[in-house]
Design an enzyme around this catalytic site. Sequence first.
Site, short mmCIF file in Angstrom:
data_model
loop_
_atom_site.label_atom_id
_atom_site.label_comp_id
_atom_site.label_asym_id
_atom_site.label_seq_id
_atom_site.Cartn_x
_atom_site.Cartn_y
_atom_site.Cartn_z
N GLU A 1 -8.79 8.73 5.52
CA GLU A 1 -7.62 8.20 6.24
C GLU A 1 -7.37 8.98 7.53
O GLU A 1 -8.31 9.40 8.20
CB GLU A 1 -6.43 8.18 5.28
CG GLU A 1 -6.72 7.36 4.01
CD GLU A 1 -5.51 7.08 3.18
OE1 GLU A 1 -5.55 7.28 1.95
OE2 GLU A 1 -4.49 6.64 3.75
N ASP B 1 0.85 -1.19 0.00
CA ASP B 1 0.00 0.00 0.00
C ASP B 1 0.89 1.25 0.00
O ASP B 1 1.81 1.37 0.80
CB ASP B 1 -0.90 -0.01 1.25
CG ASP B 1 -1.87 1.15 1.26
OD1 ASP B 1 -2.63 1.26 2.23
OD2 ASP B 1 -1.87 1.94 0.30
C1 GLC Z 1 -3.99 4.69 0.36
C2 GLC Z 1 -4.86 3.71 1.10
C3 GLC Z 1 -5.30 2.52 0.28
C4 GLC Z 1 -5.47 2.92 -1.17
C5 GLC Z 1 -4.11 3.33 -1.70
C6 GLC Z 1 -4.15 3.74 -3.17
O1 GLC Z 1 -2.88 5.03 1.13
O2 GLC Z 1 -4.31 3.21 2.32
O3 GLC Z 1 -6.54 2.06 0.86
O4 GLC Z 1 -5.96 1.81 -1.91
O5 GLC Z 1 -3.54 4.39 -0.95
O6 GLC Z 1 -4.89 4.91 -3.33
#
Ligand code: GLC
Length: 628
Positions: free
Chosen positions: A515, A321
């Site tokens: 987030e 991630d």
């Molecule tokens: C973010 C998130 C994840 C997402 C990724 C791509 O940091 O934690 O859920 O899919 O980045 O956007």
Amino acid sequence: MGLIFFLLIIAGLSVYIFFTNKKDVLVDMPSQNALYKNPKKTVDARVEDLLKRMTLKEKVGQMTLIEKKSISEEGDIPLYGIGGLLSGAGANPENNSPEGWFEMVSGFTEASKQSRLGIPILYGVDAVHGHTNVVGATIFPHAIGLGATGNADLVYKIARATAREIKATGVSWSFSPNLDLPQDIRWGRTYEAFGDDPVLAGTLGAAYVKGLEEVEDSKDKNDEEKVFILSTLKHYIGLGGMRWGTATNPEYRIDQGVTESSEELLRSVYLPPFREAVEAGAGSVMIGLNTWGDTKLAAQRYLVTDVLKGELGFDGIVVSDWYGVYEIPGSEYGASVIAINAGIDMVMVPFEYKSFTNNVISAVSRGDISMARIDDSVRRILRAKFRLGLFDESPTFDASVVGSKEHRTLAREAVSESLVLLKNEAEVLPLRDDVKHIRVAGSAADNIGQQSGAWTIEWQGVDGNWFPGTSILTGIKEIAGSDVRVEYSSDGVFENDLEYADVGIAVVGESPYAEGVGDRESPKLSAVDLAAIERLRWVSKKVVVILISGRPLIVGDALLNWDAVVAAWLPGSEGAGVADVLFGKKPFVGTLPLPWPARVRQVPITPDGRTQDGSNPLFPRYFGLTTD
Ligand code: GLC
């Protein structure tokens, strides 16, 4: 003597690296009838044929996933053999329309096909409540609202509709469903999950996976080898159980923090939803940004390789991630080695692809990463690409799919089923036929952006009604009918305030956040919203409060003054679904997908429902009044 020996080693390695890289230029272009190009061959045969043709550099390129804004020039995509691009939330084309998306993704895909072996990219987006980067897409309720419906068939249909809208724009991969289990409502990602019940998360997650991955064409329906849109189970593992105050990002409080749980609890609570969704055919699994024990998940070889790939038999792509790999302590080289050896197949770099690919090529050349490990990752990536038909089909743009009437009707149904009735004094709901004067107030009453929440067009969401959808106020006006007088004042101040309205409806709640930006010490209504409710109370015979929020809010004693309370979560673009239930066209059926705390000191509430201070939550998980 030692120095000479060392120099000889370095010289030998340099020659090896030179020819390994040089090979790209020297090796042949595959013939048109190469086996891997033949759609009549099995996926495994095509994978093996292609794999054996690939150089180390081409293999490492496939393991590289980058944010589309990181591409310094499109020619780098074939030059580095990049395996995947993503649009981080909000990374939209200039022309943010379905057509604009199709053109952008097609452009990147065509560039990738110019590589020596013509391997097309995967293109990924966070379609977490519809294909919602795109202006005009259907915006479904966020997952917490779907958890409140508890309806797996509805979730399957929503994933189907989402998959169609994704496919129509040329995209092949969605970073959804979310299987996190939020236990602390202070966490800014609570709403992205179905709830805190692992059984519910597994059932709805599996339904969502099938909705994304199942092919549409009946003749292919039983073809295990075909996938419509690649799904992603996220975030593996233990997200929702982090301890407040352990966030690594200094601007956050709990997001990306430390998951405090024994291995026994990890296996009994967090693992079952992943097992169920893997068995449903999930195509990829995203590794969380959290820490378990003293190690970042991206470095957890035991959990990623032994448990996920070994015990669960997961044969899809394990993707890291965001910047998670580089958050592993040590050098970028060392972090890449640790993460790939832990079992990560595709690294979401997401920026510096040149240094990443050079590091990994060097690591293989130096024996820090085995070629067998590289080949395992590349097989998984190629298998997904063949199953998706990326080598055989060129997507065609279909403007009629994105935001279609059929999908919006489905979304409106989901909104209605997601509403949870928490209080209903004197059965003020559903509104009776003799209600002829309604006053509406509150910050969220006429704001499609606010009712949709974040991960909508922009990462942190948007404000206002400038894109397709129906606000809750508009829905009330539409359903109330011409013989009902509906007044609206956001702050609850009305001119003719000597006359009482039959019912006041306050639509209040949180502004969008994503987030850790949404990490809050005490999630509650703003003073502005509370004041609007009070003003409405003085000019209405009864007051109904509709809460727009990504999580349960601490409402305190104010609840005592409200005649009816509805948790509406983050309903998305089809706000009329709220009015359908307020006016009795649909019944209240929703139930809480997680407990509703009375006070912040009660959280985190453990998966078996225990609060931190031993008192009872305001409402337990699965509470919900009904009206029929
Ligand atoms: C973010 C998130 C994840 C997402 C990724 C791509 O940091 O934690 O859920 O899919 O980045 O956007």
